[in-house]
Design a protein around this motif. Structure first.
Motif, PDB file in Angstrom:
ATOM      1  N   GLN A 197      -7.090   3.523  -5.207  1.00  0.00           N
ATOM      2  CA  GLN A 197      -6.390   3.887  -3.979  1.00  0.00           C
ATOM      3  C   GLN A 197      -6.111   2.621  -3.174  1.00  0.00           C
ATOM      4  O   GLN A 197      -6.941   1.708  -3.131  1.00  0.00           O
ATOM      5  CB  GLN A 197      -7.234   4.847  -3.129  1.00  0.00           C
ATOM      6  CG  GLN A 197      -7.527   6.182  -3.791  1.00  0.00           C
ATOM      7  CD  GLN A 197      -8.357   7.110  -2.906  1.00  0.00           C
ATOM      8  OE1 GLN A 197      -8.854   6.707  -1.856  1.00  0.00           O
ATOM      9  NE2 GLN A 197      -8.497   8.360  -3.327  1.00  0.00           N
TER      10      GLN A 197
ATOM     11  N   SER B 200       0.696   5.783   0.091  1.00  0.00           N
ATOM     12  CA  SER B 200      -0.024   7.056   0.157  1.00  0.00           C
ATOM     13  C   SER B 200       0.381   7.928  -1.029  1.00  0.00           C
ATOM     14  O   SER B 200       0.774   9.089  -0.888  1.00  0.00           O
ATOM     15  CB  SER B 200       0.282   7.773   1.481  1.00  0.00           C
ATOM     16  OG  SER B 200      -0.099   6.985   2.579  1.00  0.00           O
TER      17      SER B 200
ATOM     18  N   LEU C 231     -12.201   0.409  -0.072  1.00  0.00           N
ATOM     19  CA  LEU C 231     -11.442   0.850  -1.231  1.00  0.00           C
ATOM     20  C   LEU C 231     -11.564  -0.235  -2.300  1.00  0.00           C
ATOM     21  O   LEU C 231     -11.208  -1.388  -2.063  1.00  0.00           O
ATOM     22  CB  LEU C 231      -9.971   1.078  -0.860  1.00  0.00           C
ATOM     23  CG  LEU C 231      -9.700   2.051   0.287  1.00  0.00           C
ATOM     24  CD1 LEU C 231      -8.210   2.145   0.569  1.00  0.00           C
ATOM     25  CD2 LEU C 231     -10.279   3.428  -0.023  1.00  0.00           C
TER      26      LEU C 231
ATOM     27  N   TYR D 170      -5.725   8.829  -0.847  1.00  0.00           N
ATOM     28  CA  TYR D 170      -4.471   9.059  -1.575  1.00  0.00           C
ATOM     29  C   TYR D 170      -4.511   8.338  -2.922  1.00  0.00           C
ATOM     30  O   TYR D 170      -4.627   7.117  -2.974  1.00  0.00           O
ATOM     31  CB  TYR D 170      -3.276   8.580  -0.760  1.00  0.00           C
ATOM     32  CG  TYR D 170      -3.070   9.375   0.512  1.00  0.00           C
ATOM     33  CD1 TYR D 170      -2.312  10.542   0.510  1.00  0.00           C
ATOM     34  CD2 TYR D 170      -3.660   8.963   1.715  1.00  0.00           C
ATOM     35  CE1 TYR D 170      -2.126  11.281   1.671  1.00  0.00           C
ATOM     36  CE2 TYR D 170      -3.477   9.692   2.879  1.00  0.00           C
ATOM     37  CZ  TYR D 170      -2.719  10.844   2.855  1.00  0.00           C
ATOM     38  OH  TYR D 170      -2.544  11.575   4.001  1.00  0.00           O
ATOM     39  N   ASN D 171      -4.398   9.098  -4.001  1.00  0.00           N
ATOM     40  CA  ASN D 171      -4.491   8.550  -5.345  1.00  0.00           C
ATOM     41  C   ASN D 171      -3.201   7.848  -5.758  1.00  0.00           C
ATOM     42  O   ASN D 171      -2.100   8.337  -5.477  1.00  0.00           O
ATOM     43  CB  ASN D 171      -4.786   9.659  -6.351  1.00  0.00           C
ATOM     44  CG  ASN D 171      -6.071  10.397  -6.038  1.00  0.00           C
ATOM     45  OD1 ASN D 171      -7.068   9.784  -5.668  1.00  0.00           O
ATOM     46  ND2 ASN D 171      -6.056  11.718  -6.188  1.00  0.00           N
ATOM     47  N   SER D 172      -3.340   6.737  -6.439  1.00  0.00           N
ATOM     48  CA  SER D 172      -2.189   6.079  -7.043  1.00  0.00           C
ATOM     49  C   SER D 172      -1.908   6.705  -8.400  1.00  0.00           C
ATOM     50  O   SER D 172      -2.781   7.358  -8.991  1.00  0.00           O
ATOM     51  CB  SER D 172      -2.458   4.578  -7.193  1.00  0.00           C
ATOM     52  OG  SER D 172      -2.590   3.967  -5.916  1.00  0.00           O
TER      53      SER D 172
ATOM     54  N   THR E  17       0.849  -1.188   0.000  1.00  0.00           N
ATOM     55  CA  THR E  17       0.000   0.000   0.000  1.00  0.00           C
ATOM     56  C   THR E  17       0.882   1.234   0.000  1.00  0.00           C
ATOM     57  O   THR E  17       2.011   1.203   0.499  1.00  0.00           O
ATOM     58  CB  THR E  17      -0.933   0.045   1.220  1.00  0.00           C
ATOM     59  OG1 THR E  17      -0.139   0.135   2.421  1.00  0.00           O
ATOM     60  CG2 THR E  17      -1.805  -1.195   1.278  1.00  0.00           C
TER      61      THR E  17
END
Length: 612
Positions: free
Chosen positions: A592, A90, A559, A597-599, A88
């Motif tokens: 996400q 942020s 998510l 928080y966008n990837s 994962t």
């Protein structure tokens, strides 16, 4: 609606791959060369070189060829969705990243660099996001408890990164590249050997303007400068002396509660080792090392500094008795914290003794290990493991194992003072676990497959307590239990000019107190990598798919799952010259892995290299 996998056909291809390999027939001379890649030597699993099937563990090895083909901008890009691995972040480009092995917490996945552990003693986990992947030539992922070999936190497994040693005539290499998000990369290295001396030196620089990781908060940049030096010499009598130094420093920008913030960081490991063959059957090795994790955080109205240093002395002895081997040693380490936050304690010592027996009663092999740790902060812990392997025939190896491990409370867990967020608890115990695993591996010529099922039971989970429900953590305590069950399938083949790898993971990480899934973990993931050599060209791609996860303990913030497609191409266009193109997240999937928080979206990167 988000679908966890892109197609049924891909899952079917994964299941059918071992059958296709087996249909090729028995091994040939060409198969022997392929076996070095498909059944590689692993040192992390048993402290001693063993092939993957001999290690009696679930292992994944990512070699130099795979790293160069993928040409990642982040080391975790090569870990993502490997068997039993979840990642994962942020946001991309130097933002906070966690690696979960077999559903255990990010603090239960130790990171080793050439045998030296790197982590933050205050947070408990390493800063994966600050490691430059071009500094490394090999990655070993060992899944399952390794507390009896590596001590605290090796609950879900261990990830070890290896730097190049250098071999042959002096070989310079220079790489320049760049791409999306105004990213610029440059690296240079020199490696070789002379007599008994091997050397490797390298430096790299990465700069990126980044992208909008939080909606409406603007692009968040990142830069990284890394240097590496490795030198070793083997004397005529077989003795070896070596040194390693790696240092990364830079700056990363992020969003803190709607305010622009940034961190200046340093990640560093340094070590010296000496290895001496005492007799034909006894060798000894002493390693002295230091690891540093330093961060200066700058917020709109305040700043903070957290610097941790871990110094370690490890003495290891290996004795051979015919086909049997005994490893025994001792380890001393000291953590020191220097911070603008005042902790009640700012240092702690740990002393350990360990032993391991590797016994070969062909077709039966036995591995047994035991370790005792004595830590002045949280007391004594004893861990052990037992693994049995049976060669059913020339192709299949059946394995079964049991192991215990523990996760040590961090300085934050124990001593963090009240500042409106949480307060530490100096009476915390270590989390403890016991795990069972049953697996089978098939190794046939140009292909392999591996199936593992396991269960881990974790007691005394260290949990943040919000006693009055005001949204702020009041203290930490040992209150929860967890049960993690899982199945992992890995397979691969080198067929004609194709290199194929696939992995499928199912994990059920349940908090036994609440019945909820542990946060941030996806329960299903799939990865498929395919590369083909076409003369001076290589073409390849990766599909990664994961189902949903939860951003909170109550499992209320869901998510969605996602699937991404990456493509890559390489061209050796002149003697000594090559270029690589990578297209990441080609379908521009928006997703996400950490709430809010966008990837990164679709991105393209190109590089040109000269040298070996």
């Amino acid at each position: 609606m988000n679908k966890p996998y892109p197609s049924r056909g891909l899952a079917f291809a994964l299941a059918a791959l071992p059958l296709a390999v087996q249909a090729q027939g028995h091994a040939s001379a060409a198969d022997d060369a392929a076996a070095e890649t498909l059944n590689p030597l692993v040192v992390t699993a048993a402290l001693s070189p063993r092939t993957a099937d001999e290690s009696l563990a679930s292992v994944t090895v990512i070699d130099e060829d795979q790293l160069r083909r993928q040409d990642p901008t982040d080391i975790t890009d090569v870990l993502r969705a490997r068997p039993g691995v979840d990642v994962t972040s942020s946001g991309g480009f130097g933002k906070t990243t966690s690696v979960y092995l077999r559903g255990t917490g990010s603090q239960s996945t130790p990171l080793m660099i050439d045998g030296i552990r790197l982590r933050s003693a205050t947070l408990g986990s390493p800063a994966w996001q600050f490691l430059e992947p071009r500094m490394f030539e090999r990655v070993e992922i060992v899944r399952g408890p390794r507390g009896s070999l590596y001590g605290a936190d090796a609950v879900g497994g261990v990830v070890q990164l290896f730097t190049p040693e250098g071999e042959g005539e002096p070989a310079p290499r220079i790489t320049l590249g760049g791409g999306s998000f105004d990213t610029r990369r440059a690296s240079a290295s020199l490696s070789g050997s002379e007599g008994g001396t091997r050397y490797y030196v390298s430096a790299s620089r990465l700069e990126s303007d980044g992208y909008e990781i939080v909606d409406g908060e603007g692009d968040k940049g990142y830069d990284n400068t890394t240097g590496l030096m490795r030198l070793s010499h083997t004397f005529a009598g077989g003795a070896e002396l070596g040194v390693l130094a790696l240092r990364a420093r830079g700056n990363t920008e992020f969003d803190s509660f709607g305010s622009p913030s940034d961190t200046d960081y340093v990640q560093q490991v340094a070590g010296v080792y000496g290895e001496l063959p005492i007799t034909e059957y006894w060798s000894t090795r002493l390693t002295l090392s230091e690891a540093r994790d330093e961060e200066d955080n700058h917020y709109t109205t305040s700043s903070s500094t957290f610097e941790t240093q871990t110094r370690t002395a490890r003495w290891e002895n290996t004795l051979t008795f015919g086909s049997h081997e005994l490893v025994a040693g001792t380890e001393y380490s000291r953590d020191d914290v220097d911070s603008t936050t005042t902790f009640d304690e700012d240092s702690r010592d740990n002393t350990a003794v360990f032993t391991q027996a590797l016994m070969d009663f062909s077709p039966l092999t036995v591995q047994a290990s035991l370790r005792h740790d004595d830590n002045e902060a949280y007391g004594e812990e004893t861990t052990g493991s037992l693994a049995l392997g049976v060669a059913l025939d020339d192709i299949h190896t059946l394995r079964a194992s049991y192991g215990t491990a523990f996760r040590a409370p961090t300085f934050n867990d124990l001593y963090y003072p009240f500042d409106g967020f949480f307060v530490g608890n100096p009476d915390l115990d270590a989390e403890t676990s016991e795990s069972f695993e049953l697996g089978i591996r098939g190794q046939l010529g140009r292909g392999f497959w591996d199936l593992a099922v396991y269960q881990s039971d974790i007691d005394d989970l260290i949990t943040n307590i919000d006693s009055d429900g005001d949204g702020f953590v009041d203290t930490t305590d040992n209150v929860d239990r967890a049960r993690i069950r899982g199945v992992e399938v890995a397979t691969g083949a080198d067929v004609e000019d194709w290199t194929l790898r696939a992995a499928l993971t199912y994990v059920d990480p349940e908090n036994r107190e609440t019945g909820k899934r542990l946060q941030h973990r996806a329960s299903r993931s799939l990865r498929f990598d395919a590369d083909r050599a076409l003369g001076d060209w290589t073409l390849g791609g990766s599909v990664i798919a994961q189902d949903h996860r939860y951003a909170d303990e109550a499992n209320e913030q869901r998510l969605g799952g996602f699937a991404t497609l990456d493509l890559r191409a390489g061209w050796d266009f002149a003697p000594g010259w090559s270029t690589r193109l990578t297209l990441e997240n080609l379908l521009d999937k928006q997703y996400q892995t950490v709430g809010g928080y966008n990837s990164p979206g679709r991105a393209a990167f190109v590089s040109v290299s000269f040298g070996g």
